[in-house]
Design a protein around this motif. Sequence first.
Motif, mmCIF file in Angstrom:
data_model
loop_
_atom_site.group_PDB
_atom_site.id
_atom_site.type_symbol
_atom_site.label_atom_id
_atom_site.label_comp_id
_atom_site.label_asym_id
_atom_site.label_seq_id
_atom_site.Cartn_x
_atom_site.Cartn_y
_atom_site.Cartn_z
ATOM 1 N N LEU A 29 0.733 -0.970 -0.159
ATOM 2 C CA LEU A 29 -0.246 0.119 -0.309
ATOM 3 C C LEU A 29 1.270 1.386 0.004
ATOM 4 O O LEU A 29 0.515 2.182 -0.219
ATOM 5 N N ALA A 30 2.169 1.297 1.078
ATOM 6 C CA ALA A 30 2.725 2.289 1.252
ATOM 7 C C ALA A 30 3.455 2.408 -0.055
ATOM 8 O O ALA A 30 3.986 4.331 -1.399
ATOM 9 N N GLU A 31 4.144 1.497 -1.024
ATOM 10 C CA GLU A 31 4.945 1.140 -2.259
ATOM 11 C C GLU A 31 4.195 1.615 -3.792
ATOM 12 O O GLU A 31 4.327 2.377 -4.587
ATOM 13 N N LYS A 32 3.556 1.306 -3.973
ATOM 14 C CA LYS A 32 2.114 0.476 -4.590
ATOM 15 C C LYS A 32 3.174 0.236 -6.393
ATOM 16 O O LYS A 32 2.949 0.372 -7.039
ATOM 17 N N HIS A 33 3.876 -0.605 -5.889
ATOM 18 C CA HIS A 33 4.628 -1.569 -6.231
ATOM 19 C C HIS A 33 5.093 -2.607 -5.711
ATOM 20 O O HIS A 33 5.987 -2.646 -4.954
ATOM 21 N N VAL A 34 5.277 -3.800 -6.723
ATOM 22 C CA VAL A 34 5.764 -5.781 -5.870
ATOM 23 C C VAL A 34 7.499 -5.301 -5.780
ATOM 24 O O VAL A 34 7.549 -5.725 -5.271
ATOM 25 N N THR A 35 8.239 -4.639 -6.977
ATOM 26 C CA THR A 35 8.971 -4.902 -6.752
ATOM 27 C C THR A 35 9.740 -3.521 -5.517
ATOM 28 O O THR A 35 10.350 -4.197 -5.369
ATOM 29 N N ARG A 36 9.359 -2.769 -5.635
ATOM 30 C CA ARG A 36 9.713 -2.038 -4.532
ATOM 31 C C ARG A 36 9.527 -2.007 -3.133
ATOM 32 O O ARG A 36 10.286 -2.347 -2.042
ATOM 33 N N ALA A 37 7.525 -2.799 -3.326
ATOM 34 C CA ALA A 37 7.790 -3.237 -1.654
ATOM 35 C C ALA A 37 8.438 -4.762 -1.374
ATOM 36 O O ALA A 37 9.157 -4.550 -0.161
ATOM 37 N N ALA A 38 9.404 -5.473 -2.446
ATOM 38 C CA ALA A 38 10.076 -6.888 -2.394
ATOM 39 C C ALA A 38 11.571 -6.192 -1.319
ATOM 40 O O ALA A 38 11.487 -6.585 -0.448
ATOM 41 N N LEU A 39 11.763 -4.866 -2.416
ATOM 42 C CA LEU A 39 13.237 -4.610 -1.412
ATOM 43 C C LEU A 39 12.683 -3.719 -0.064
ATOM 44 O O LEU A 39 13.756 -4.097 0.428
ATOM 45 N N ARG A 40 12.054 -3.732 -0.104
ATOM 46 C CA ARG A 40 11.411 -2.939 1.347
ATOM 47 C C ARG A 40 11.484 -4.040 2.299
ATOM 48 O O ARG A 40 12.539 -3.861 3.627
ATOM 49 N N LEU A 41 10.360 -4.824 2.305
ATOM 50 C CA LEU A 41 10.730 -6.405 3.074
ATOM 51 C C LEU A 41 12.071 -6.837 2.966
ATOM 52 O O LEU A 41 12.166 -7.815 3.989
ATOM 53 N N ASN A 42 12.786 -6.889 1.792
ATOM 54 C CA ASN A 42 13.485 -7.656 2.169
ATOM 55 C C ASN A 42 13.185 -8.752 1.682
ATOM 56 O O ASN A 42 13.801 -10.063 2.686
ATOM 57 N N LYS A 43 12.939 -8.778 0.733
ATOM 58 C CA LYS A 43 11.712 -9.948 0.158
ATOM 59 C C LYS A 43 12.448 -10.570 -1.553
ATOM 60 O O LYS A 43 12.224 -9.152 -2.289
ATOM 61 N N SER A 44 12.392 -11.797 -1.836
ATOM 62 C CA SER A 44 12.017 -11.746 -3.415
ATOM 63 C C SER A 44 11.271 -10.636 -4.645
ATOM 64 O O SER A 44 10.198 -11.255 -3.579
ATOM 65 N N GLN A 45 11.120 -10.840 -4.955
ATOM 66 C CA GLN A 45 9.763 -10.160 -6.199
ATOM 67 C C GLN A 45 8.291 -11.100 -6.272
ATOM 68 O O GLN A 45 7.483 -11.424 -5.829
ATOM 69 N N PRO A 46 9.201 -12.508 -6.629
ATOM 70 C CA PRO A 46 8.170 -13.586 -6.948
ATOM 71 C C PRO A 46 7.047 -14.034 -5.716
ATOM 72 O O PRO A 46 5.790 -14.270 -5.707
ATOM 73 N N ARG B 114 0.866 2.749 -14.424
ATOM 74 C CA ARG B 114 1.781 2.357 -12.979
ATOM 75 C C ARG B 114 0.144 2.006 -11.742
ATOM 76 O O ARG B 114 -0.571 1.402 -12.294
ATOM 77 N N MET B 115 0.392 0.918 -10.760
ATOM 78 C CA MET B 115 -0.327 0.472 -10.551
ATOM 79 C C MET B 115 -0.684 1.923 -9.285
ATOM 80 O O MET B 115 -0.038 2.435 -8.469
ATOM 81 N N VAL B 116 -2.554 1.325 -9.255
ATOM 82 C CA VAL B 116 -3.042 2.784 -8.287
ATOM 83 C C VAL B 116 -3.345 1.324 -7.546
ATOM 84 O O VAL B 116 -4.333 0.427 -7.950
ATOM 85 N N LEU B 117 -3.749 1.695 -5.941
ATOM 86 C CA LEU B 117 -4.754 1.108 -4.862
ATOM 87 C C LEU B 117 -6.328 1.007 -5.239
ATOM 88 O O LEU B 117 -6.549 2.204 -6.046
ATOM 89 N N THR B 118 -6.664 0.020 -4.967
ATOM 90 C CA THR B 118 -7.957 0.437 -5.158
ATOM 91 C C THR B 118 -9.404 1.215 -4.267
ATOM 92 O O THR B 118 -8.393 1.455 -3.417
ATOM 93 N N ALA B 119 -10.300 1.236 -4.980
ATOM 94 C CA ALA B 119 -10.746 1.921 -3.099
ATOM 95 C C ALA B 119 -10.938 1.224 -1.786
ATOM 96 O O ALA B 119 -11.000 1.733 -0.376
ATOM 97 N N ARG B 120 -11.293 -0.427 -1.972
ATOM 98 C CA ARG B 120 -10.516 -0.824 -1.018
ATOM 99 C C ARG B 120 -9.528 -0.991 -0.583
ATOM 100 O O ARG B 120 -9.238 -1.048 0.959
#
Length: 311
Positions: A19-36, A60-66
């Motif tokens: 939710l913070a990064e709105k991007h799978v790769t950046r979220a993976a880097l933030r969490l120190n996890k792999s993209q898969p 680009r990726m955007v958040l849904t209303a939910r």
Amino acid sequence: MDELHRIDLNLLLTLHALLAEKHVTRAALRLNKSQPAVSHALAQLRTQFDDPLLVRQGGRMVLTARAQGLERPLEDALASLNGLLSASDFDPSLTHRRFRLSLSDYASRLVLPPLVRHVRGEAPGLDLAISQASREAILAQLSDGELDLALGVFPHAPEDLEVQDLFEEGFVSLADKAVLPAKGDLLLEDWLQRPHITLAMRPDANDEIETALAARGLRRRLAVTLPHWSAAVDLLEGTDLVLTVAGRAVGPMRRHRTLRKFTPPLDLPRFAYQQAWHVRRANDPAHRWLREAVLMCSQPGRSQNSPVRAT
């Protein structure tokens, strides 16, 4: 509680990053996890919430209303959980936080100076962002998570807010000596006939004084309505205006030798000046430390220049 059994709490940390990064790769880097791994977690989350959460729009990726609706509750839930886990070893000297407070200039003059000195001495990594709003706006901002703490008078706070009394206050009236009786104070009839200054964030707001007047079927003329406590006293000199305010707002009269302070000729009940916060903040150790500091710095007799020491 049954819902908690259906979701891995690690998924909530992944959701927070997504939710913070709105991007799978950046979220993976933030969490120190792999993209898969993050992509797999996103698929689980989409199933769990029955919503895509992140969708592609215009490249680009955007958040849904939910997903947008989940941001604030998730932030608050994780903050509370972190507070529970870290409460035992909380050290204010090591904390790095920013708290959003709502204070009128009344509280800013009385409470803020000793509070800032205390914070700088005990928790220098704690930052304070001060704003001011009407009582109704403050309550909404606390509930919505836009404020962390507010000082004021909250007689009808909603159930999701906690309120603590800081000190008791009463009202005093002031006017220029030249337009007051040589002996004695104004009688109620004379007091009502005078033009008044009132302090309010909105011109149509009803405060405790207006409520007390209305209960007796009385009205007064509000000649000047303004939100600035510190400026109100300065408007009295050389005029026929009357100002009725909380007693501690007036302070020493040395600067206002042409004015006289007197008891209002109306039975105005004393009231509690308070601090309020949302229940979601109750177990946050840094927030609790700040609340205790505000309480200590609010005690009557605490001058702006007196030192504040932890007890």
